[in-house]
Design a protein around this motif. Structure first.
Motif, PDB file in Angstrom:
ATOM      1  N   ALA A  15       0.795  -1.238   0.000  1.00  0.00           N
ATOM      2  CA  ALA A  15       0.000   0.000   0.000  1.00  0.00           C
ATOM      3  C   ALA A  15       0.823   1.282   0.000  1.00  0.00           C
ATOM      4  O   ALA A  15       0.289   2.361  -0.247  1.00  0.00           O
ATOM      5  CB  ALA A  15      -0.949  -0.005   1.195  1.00  0.00           C
ATOM      6  N   THR A 127      -2.650  -6.716 -10.069  1.00  0.00           N
ATOM      7  CA  THR A 127      -1.931  -5.735 -10.890  1.00  0.00           C
ATOM      8  C   THR A 127      -0.824  -6.474 -11.620  1.00  0.00           C
ATOM      9  O   THR A 127       0.238  -6.732 -11.067  1.00  0.00           O
ATOM     10  CB  THR A 127      -1.316  -4.616 -10.025  1.00  0.00           C
ATOM     11  OG1 THR A 127      -2.308  -4.134  -9.129  1.00  0.00           O
ATOM     12  CG2 THR A 127      -0.817  -3.478 -10.907  1.00  0.00           C
ATOM     13  N   SER A 128      -1.111  -6.861 -12.842  1.00  0.00           N
ATOM     14  CA  SER A 128      -0.072  -7.451 -13.674  1.00  0.00           C
ATOM     15  C   SER A 128       0.582  -6.296 -14.422  1.00  0.00           C
ATOM     16  O   SER A 128       0.739  -5.195 -13.866  1.00  0.00           O
ATOM     17  CB  SER A 128      -0.675  -8.486 -14.622  1.00  0.00           C
ATOM     18  OG  SER A 128       0.315  -9.087 -15.409  1.00  0.00           O
ATOM     19  N   ILE A 203       3.699   3.508 -15.966  1.00  0.00           N
ATOM     20  CA  ILE A 203       2.763   4.429 -15.320  1.00  0.00           C
ATOM     21  C   ILE A 203       3.525   5.728 -15.024  1.00  0.00           C
ATOM     22  O   ILE A 203       4.564   5.706 -14.363  1.00  0.00           O
ATOM     23  CB  ILE A 203       2.204   3.802 -14.028  1.00  0.00           C
ATOM     24  CG1 ILE A 203       1.456   2.499 -14.369  1.00  0.00           C
ATOM     25  CG2 ILE A 203       1.295   4.778 -13.312  1.00  0.00           C
ATOM     26  CD1 ILE A 203       1.078   1.665 -13.167  1.00  0.00           C
TER      27      ILE A 203
HETATM   28  P1  NAP Z   1       6.671   0.602  -6.284  1.00  0.00           P
HETATM   29  O1  NAP Z   1       6.404   2.022  -5.976  1.00  0.00           O
HETATM   30  O2  NAP Z   1       8.091   0.134  -6.300  1.00  0.00           O
HETATM   31  O3  NAP Z   1       5.842  -0.273  -5.247  1.00  0.00           O
HETATM   32  C1  NAP Z   1       6.029  -1.635  -5.140  1.00  0.00           C
HETATM   33  C2  NAP Z   1       5.331  -2.137  -3.900  1.00  0.00           C
HETATM   34  O4  NAP Z   1       5.589  -3.552  -3.793  1.00  0.00           O
HETATM   35  C3  NAP Z   1       5.897  -1.502  -2.618  1.00  0.00           C
HETATM   36  O5  NAP Z   1       4.911  -1.452  -1.645  1.00  0.00           O
HETATM   37  C4  NAP Z   1       6.980  -2.495  -2.219  1.00  0.00           C
HETATM   38  O6  NAP Z   1       7.272  -2.516  -0.842  1.00  0.00           O
HETATM   39  C5  NAP Z   1       6.297  -3.801  -2.594  1.00  0.00           C
HETATM   40  N1  NAP Z   1       7.305  -4.836  -2.775  1.00  0.00           N
HETATM   41  C6  NAP Z   1       8.359  -4.831  -3.628  1.00  0.00           C
HETATM   42  N2  NAP Z   1       9.079  -5.948  -3.461  1.00  0.00           N
HETATM   43  C7  NAP Z   1       8.469  -6.668  -2.498  1.00  0.00           C
HETATM   44  C8  NAP Z   1       8.742  -7.905  -1.880  1.00  0.00           C
HETATM   45  N3  NAP Z   1       9.802  -8.658  -2.217  1.00  0.00           N
HETATM   46  N4  NAP Z   1       7.930  -8.331  -0.898  1.00  0.00           N
HETATM   47  C9  NAP Z   1       6.864  -7.565  -0.537  1.00  0.00           C
HETATM   48  N5  NAP Z   1       6.535  -6.392  -1.077  1.00  0.00           N
HETATM   49  C10 NAP Z   1       7.344  -5.950  -2.048  1.00  0.00           C
HETATM   50  O7  NAP Z   1       6.098   0.159  -7.666  1.00  0.00           O
HETATM   51  P2  NAP Z   1       4.818   0.623  -8.492  1.00  0.00           P
HETATM   52  O8  NAP Z   1       5.292   1.273  -9.710  1.00  0.00           O
HETATM   53  O9  NAP Z   1       3.840   1.327  -7.630  1.00  0.00           O
HETATM   54  O10 NAP Z   1       4.254  -0.798  -8.916  1.00  0.00           O
HETATM   55  C11 NAP Z   1       3.183  -1.412  -8.202  1.00  0.00           C
HETATM   56  C12 NAP Z   1       2.726  -2.630  -8.971  1.00  0.00           C
HETATM   57  O11 NAP Z   1       2.306  -2.232 -10.280  1.00  0.00           O
HETATM   58  C13 NAP Z   1       3.807  -3.703  -9.170  1.00  0.00           C
HETATM   59  O12 NAP Z   1       3.191  -4.952  -9.117  1.00  0.00           O
HETATM   60  C14 NAP Z   1       4.301  -3.424 -10.583  1.00  0.00           C
HETATM   61  O13 NAP Z   1       4.855  -4.568 -11.199  1.00  0.00           O
HETATM   62  C15 NAP Z   1       2.994  -3.003 -11.252  1.00  0.00           C
HETATM   63  N6  NAP Z   1       3.162  -2.186 -12.438  1.00  0.00           N
HETATM   64  C16 NAP Z   1       3.804  -0.997 -12.340  1.00  0.00           C
HETATM   65  C17 NAP Z   1       3.968  -0.234 -13.485  1.00  0.00           C
HETATM   66  C18 NAP Z   1       4.652   1.105 -13.435  1.00  0.00           C
HETATM   67  O14 NAP Z   1       5.037   1.598 -14.501  1.00  0.00           O
HETATM   68  N7  NAP Z   1       4.802   1.723 -12.283  1.00  0.00           N
HETATM   69  C19 NAP Z   1       3.473  -0.687 -14.709  1.00  0.00           C
HETATM   70  C20 NAP Z   1       2.815  -1.903 -14.763  1.00  0.00           C
HETATM   71  C21 NAP Z   1       2.658  -2.646 -13.604  1.00  0.00           C
HETATM   72  P3  NAP Z   1       8.582  -1.764  -0.248  1.00  0.00           P
HETATM   73  O15 NAP Z   1       8.309  -0.299  -0.338  1.00  0.00           O
HETATM   74  O16 NAP Z   1       8.683  -2.267   1.139  1.00  0.00           O
HETATM   75  O17 NAP Z   1       9.738  -2.172  -1.117  1.00  0.00           O
END
Ligand code: NAP
Length: 346
Positions: A15, A127-128, A203
């Protein structure tokens, strides 16, 4: 699927992340209650303060290790919707396991708990990513929800760590999504909820989460930042990407909870395509100082090598909003300035 509406309870994993913080806000704004999971209490401090005005409609709980069996057993009670998005997103992995284990086991762990304890659950949203669909080479290809990224899986299978961090990330998302569909298929006679998968590309847009330094920003925002400060040059600026505005991606996660027809679907959620040069062109048009210019206008009329179709998002989620790249660049720069990041300090 039984219709879901506020004040239903939504569990959101990871979150504190970039996308998740917007999703949490939008569910709360829509009148839902949210239980968010974080890896440690220190990760919840920023959101607790930022969202204090929502009172007890937001709880933030700790799940230390999402890969452990039963990791989610204590947090799933009473939830109507699960949004699972905790998963590592970076291009620095040295080994496939570093990303694939948390992505896949995190997904199957929460699905197993949903199977055992999801008596109130109506919908599971995963969320893939569009990277579970897109595969290289992109040249003259149209990608839809029918496609799967088998090239990255093959690269990781045959080359292991030598497949490189990008392929490892692409494979982690592809395998996690596959695992989810397989799980739901195997257990279909035992579950009363359904699965919706969202597949956003990069994103972009401002962050609501704690990211005090540039090194704390998430990987997709970092793409915009790096382009604006000149880390990307030459041929790298001629690379194509697909992107979606963070508020559109977050809104899709809220609509996916109550759009009855979305059940059992994977849905691409995108705003547009771009070449990285176009980020610099937008910055120039906006008059943002000290940003490299690259080769202005050079990619303007170059056809995109790949098309990512998103008609399902419109049909099933009613998402029609189109954000010009220029707007997202302006919003990103404002965000970087407000945070005092190098190159954008006020
Ligand atoms: P983000 O800001 O890096 O957030 C990732 C989240 O996942 C954080 O809460 C992080 O926790 C947690 N996490 C990472 N590694 C983990 C682990 N080993 N065990 C438990 N929790 C873990 O990334 P985001 O961009 O918001 O992405 C969120 C989701 O959307 C992901 O599934 C990503 O693959 C997907 N997504 C993102 C994009 C994009 O462009 N941003 C595009 C397509 C899909 P910590 O803070 O504790 O590390």
């Amino acid at each position: 699927m039984v219709a879901v509406s506020p004040p239903a309870k939504v569990l959101i994993t990871g979150a504190n992340g970039y996308l998740a913080t917007w999703v949490v806000k939008m569910y709360l704004d829509a009148g839902y209650s949210v239980r968010g999971t974080v890896r440690s209490q220190s990760k919840s401090a920023f959101s607790k303060e930022k969202f204090a005005h929502y009172g007890d409609r937001l709880e933030l709980v700790t799940v230390k290790d999402i890969t452990k069996d039963g990791a989610f057993d204590e947090v799933i009670g009473g939830v109507d919707v699960i949004v699972h998005m905790a998963s590592p997103f970076h291009f620095k992995a040295a080994t496939p396991d570093e990303l694939i284990t948390p992505a896949v086991r995190g997904t199957t762990s929460i699905l197993s708990t949903a199977l055992k304890q999801g008596s109130t659950l109506k919908r599971f949203i995963l969320t893939s990513s569009a990277v579970a669909i897109l595969e290289f080479p992109w040249r003259q290809r149209v990608f839809t929800e029918e496609n799967w990224n088998s090239a990255a899986l093959e690269a990781v299978k045959t080359k292991g760590p030598a497949a490189g961090p990008l392929n490892i990330y692409l494979a982690s998302k592809t395998l996690a999504e596959r695992a989810a569909w397989e799980f739901v298929d195997v257990h279909k006679s035992e579950i009363s909820w359904d699965l919706v998968v969202l597949n956003p590309p990069y994103i972009f847009g401002p962050s609501l989460s704690a990211a005090p330094t540039v090194d704390d920003i998430n990987t997709s925002q970092r793409e915009v930042y790096d382009t604006l400060v000149g880390v990307r040059t030459g041929k790298q600026l001629q690379t194509q990407a697909h992107w979606v505005h963070v508020t559109v991606a977050a809104e899709a996660h809220v609509r996916a909870a109550h759009a009855v027809g979305a059940g059992g679907q994977r849905i691409i959620v995108r705003s547009a395509s771009m070449y990285y040069q176009e980020i610099l062109d937008a910055a120039a048009e906006l008059g943002i100082p000290n940003v490299p210019r690259g080769e202005p206008g050079s990619m303007k009329d170059v056809p995109y090598g790949s098309v990512l179709e998103s008609t399902k998002a419109e049909e099933l989620l009613g998402l029609t909003q189109v954000t010009p790249l220029k707007d997202v660049v302006a919003e990103s720069v404002e965000d970087f300035k407000a945070r005092g990041y190098a190159g954008f300090a006020a």
